[in-house]
Design an enzyme around this catalytic site. Sequence first.
Site, mmCIF file in Angstrom:
data_model
loop_
_atom_site.group_PDB
_atom_site.id
_atom_site.type_symbol
_atom_site.label_atom_id
_atom_site.label_comp_id
_atom_site.label_asym_id
_atom_site.label_seq_id
_atom_site.Cartn_x
_atom_site.Cartn_y
_atom_site.Cartn_z
ATOM 1 N N ASP A 140 -13.367 -2.268 -3.619
ATOM 2 C CA ASP A 140 -12.965 -0.962 -3.129
ATOM 3 C C ASP A 140 -12.499 -1.091 -1.571
ATOM 4 O O ASP A 140 -12.869 -2.158 -1.058
ATOM 5 C CB ASP A 140 -13.910 0.140 -3.449
ATOM 6 C CG ASP A 140 -13.211 1.515 -3.403
ATOM 7 O OD1 ASP A 140 -12.046 1.610 -3.053
ATOM 8 O OD2 ASP A 140 -13.966 2.441 -4.057
HETATM 9 C C1 BGC Z 1 -11.449 4.735 -3.454
HETATM 10 C C2 BGC Z 1 -10.786 4.182 -4.745
HETATM 11 C C3 BGC Z 1 -9.364 3.933 -4.533
HETATM 12 C C4 BGC Z 1 -9.068 3.111 -3.539
HETATM 13 C C5 BGC Z 1 -7.672 2.677 -3.146
HETATM 14 C C6 BGC Z 1 -10.782 4.329 -2.401
HETATM 15 O O1 BGC Z 1 -11.344 4.720 -1.182
HETATM 16 O O2 BGC Z 1 -12.750 4.805 -3.705
HETATM 17 O O3 BGC Z 1 -11.028 4.858 -5.831
HETATM 18 O O4 BGC Z 1 -8.817 3.400 -5.806
HETATM 19 O O5 BGC Z 1 -9.692 3.940 -2.305
HETATM 20 O O6 BGC Z 1 -6.869 3.900 -2.600
#
Ligand code: BGC
Length: 709
Positions: free
Chosen positions: A257
């Site tokens: 993440d």
């Molecule tokens: C979120 C994810 C997301 C990623 C990319 C993160 O802050 O937890 O769910 O896919 O950002 O945007």
Amino acid sequence: MSRVESLLRSMTIEEKIGQLNLVTAGQTVTGPVVHVETTAEIRAGRVGGVFNLWGREAMAAAQKLAAEGTRLGVPLFFGLDILHGHRTIFPIPLAEAGAFDPLLWERTARVAAIEAAHEGVSLTFAPMLDVARDPRWGRIAEGPGEDPLVAVKMAEAKIRGFQDRALEAPTSIAATAKHFCAYGAATAGRDYAAVDVSERALHEIYLPPFRAAVEAGCAAIMPGFNSLAGVPMTAHARLLREYLRRDLGFDGVIISDYTAIAELIEHGVAGDLTDAAALALRAGVDMDMMSMAYVRRLPEALARGLVDLADVDAAARRVLLLKERLGLFDDPYRSIAAGEYSRAAHRELARDAARRSITLLSNDDILPLSADVRRIAVIGPLADARAEMLGPWYSAGAAEDCVTILEGLRFALPNCEVVFHAGAGIEDDDASGIAPACDMAAGADVIVLCLGEAEKMSGEAASRAMIGLPGRQRELAERILATGVPVVALLSSGRPLAVSWLVERARAVLATWFLGDMAGHAIADVLTGRYNPSARLAVTWPREVGQIPIFYASRSTGRPWNADNRYTSRYLDLPVEPLFPFGHGLSYSHVVLSNLRVAPSDISADGTVEIVIDAQNIGAFETEETIFVFVRDVVASIARPLMELKGWVKIVFSPGESRTVALTLSADSFSFPDENMKPKIEPGQFEILVGLDADRKNLLATVLNITST
Ligand code: BGC
């Protein structure tokens, strides 16, 4: 030798590590194509994929840098969060879960994939499969709700929809199941907070949707931000390497993440970024999203022997294989996907998905609106709030494509006088609009009161400690209710709201969530009776925050709640029952169930059973009903939940129609994880409970015996 293997052989270590780097383009629709640093990184071969970028020209420009401007010309993949539609925005997943319709879940994902692939997107960070039982957590909006079986079915459907039959098909995009795992169990519902759940809860509740995702061929998995019993998921070797890779045989890409690798330092398990990079790679994380830990520190980690070259090779191989499966080596620009599609057809689907997601929570004979209604006062801050209809994570959706509630009603009721006053803002403290709104509402035949949250109040980093109506909305509602005009309240939100006071006093209450582009038309369809509401709650609604976590599948206790006995599991100041149970949702009709039976009544541990019930629509409307089948293992070596959902059937009944409804379950539906977390069936009695929601009082019950032979 395969293309990927020969490519790997010709790559330098830096080039291999470059494939493991996933960076944001930081682009808004009107912004620069890519950041200067991103451009330089791509040119230097230090980027494997780019995300947060859409639009053919922007994609093509970035792809050209990689495919034509680097030594080996390895193409990039392009990732984006597509949680509920790309251009055409559908209801938020929690609302759509309430349709209990895997075919609908698949179709909306398919359309999202077609639209996204059309603009060069090759991978999405979806579906979000976090089972969540705490409505304080804003991310409950993004997922399937509280039940693991619903999450499993949603995983399968969404992955089919995104990936279609084969990833290389021009309109397929790779799916990323997230957030692995138990992120939804964040302590006290506070986003990013630590998680500490039992091994049993993992195997019964949080892992099944990910196992289903792997079995459905999901291309990627994203570990959550959370730690689990002290081990951050980004460094969780046991769950990533042993469970996902070894036990389930997952061979896709594990993508961290956002900055999660660097956050291992803040978690307190890594001393510095090199340590963090080594921990994540060793745990099995292939790609680094935005920590720059792999590109900057893996060379040092390799030199110090903290990681093996074989781990870098394995991760790079998986990324290259994904690109191969996506057909990017042969068509880096995914040019075939540029074919046209019908936006009008997508909007029709959005309208259908939206009305199938609206839950009629209560109705004291006021809905559908009578043909005699002449004057409607539409009151409230969500009535004319175009951008709010999108909800969180709206990808490339646009406010101007949304139909507001006010517009939907005016369009549907051309012969009515529809007047409007916002009365109050969503969150602000200005009460000056309340009196004029009440004046306007006073002479109406009915008031449609549009309350709820702003879209930014759910989704990521949007936990709320109090889940009532924000700002001055309660005051507005109380004063509007006091006018004596019948009130139909609509709740736009990304979570259950604790509004028992409103449910007691409004003539009807509907959960309209965030329904996307066609919100206004879908709501008008339901209020006017052109569509008979059919959605059910995929998550329990609490009366008060103090009841949280509250969910239907709780375990028994030695002192089950009993209103007449103080020394039972209860509150002194609140009932134990929720405001609305899982599965609750009314329609304008009424289906009665009777004569539940199972055939045969004894099965062996490899047998199947048919659960049969008679159902009759005694109402005057055609209606689509969801009939749920729950099970309770009466006596087992481990105390089982009081009810577990094992299946459901959706059936359309014409007025007056009677039908016999059947659902077949195989004996493995009655298994549970043993002390080694392996499924086992313990022979004995199982209660079979069938009905229209998870309130035990409303369920019919019978008994099935599972024999040991
Ligand atoms: C979120 C994810 C997301 C990623 C990319 C993160 O802050 O937890 O769910 O896919 O950002 O945007």
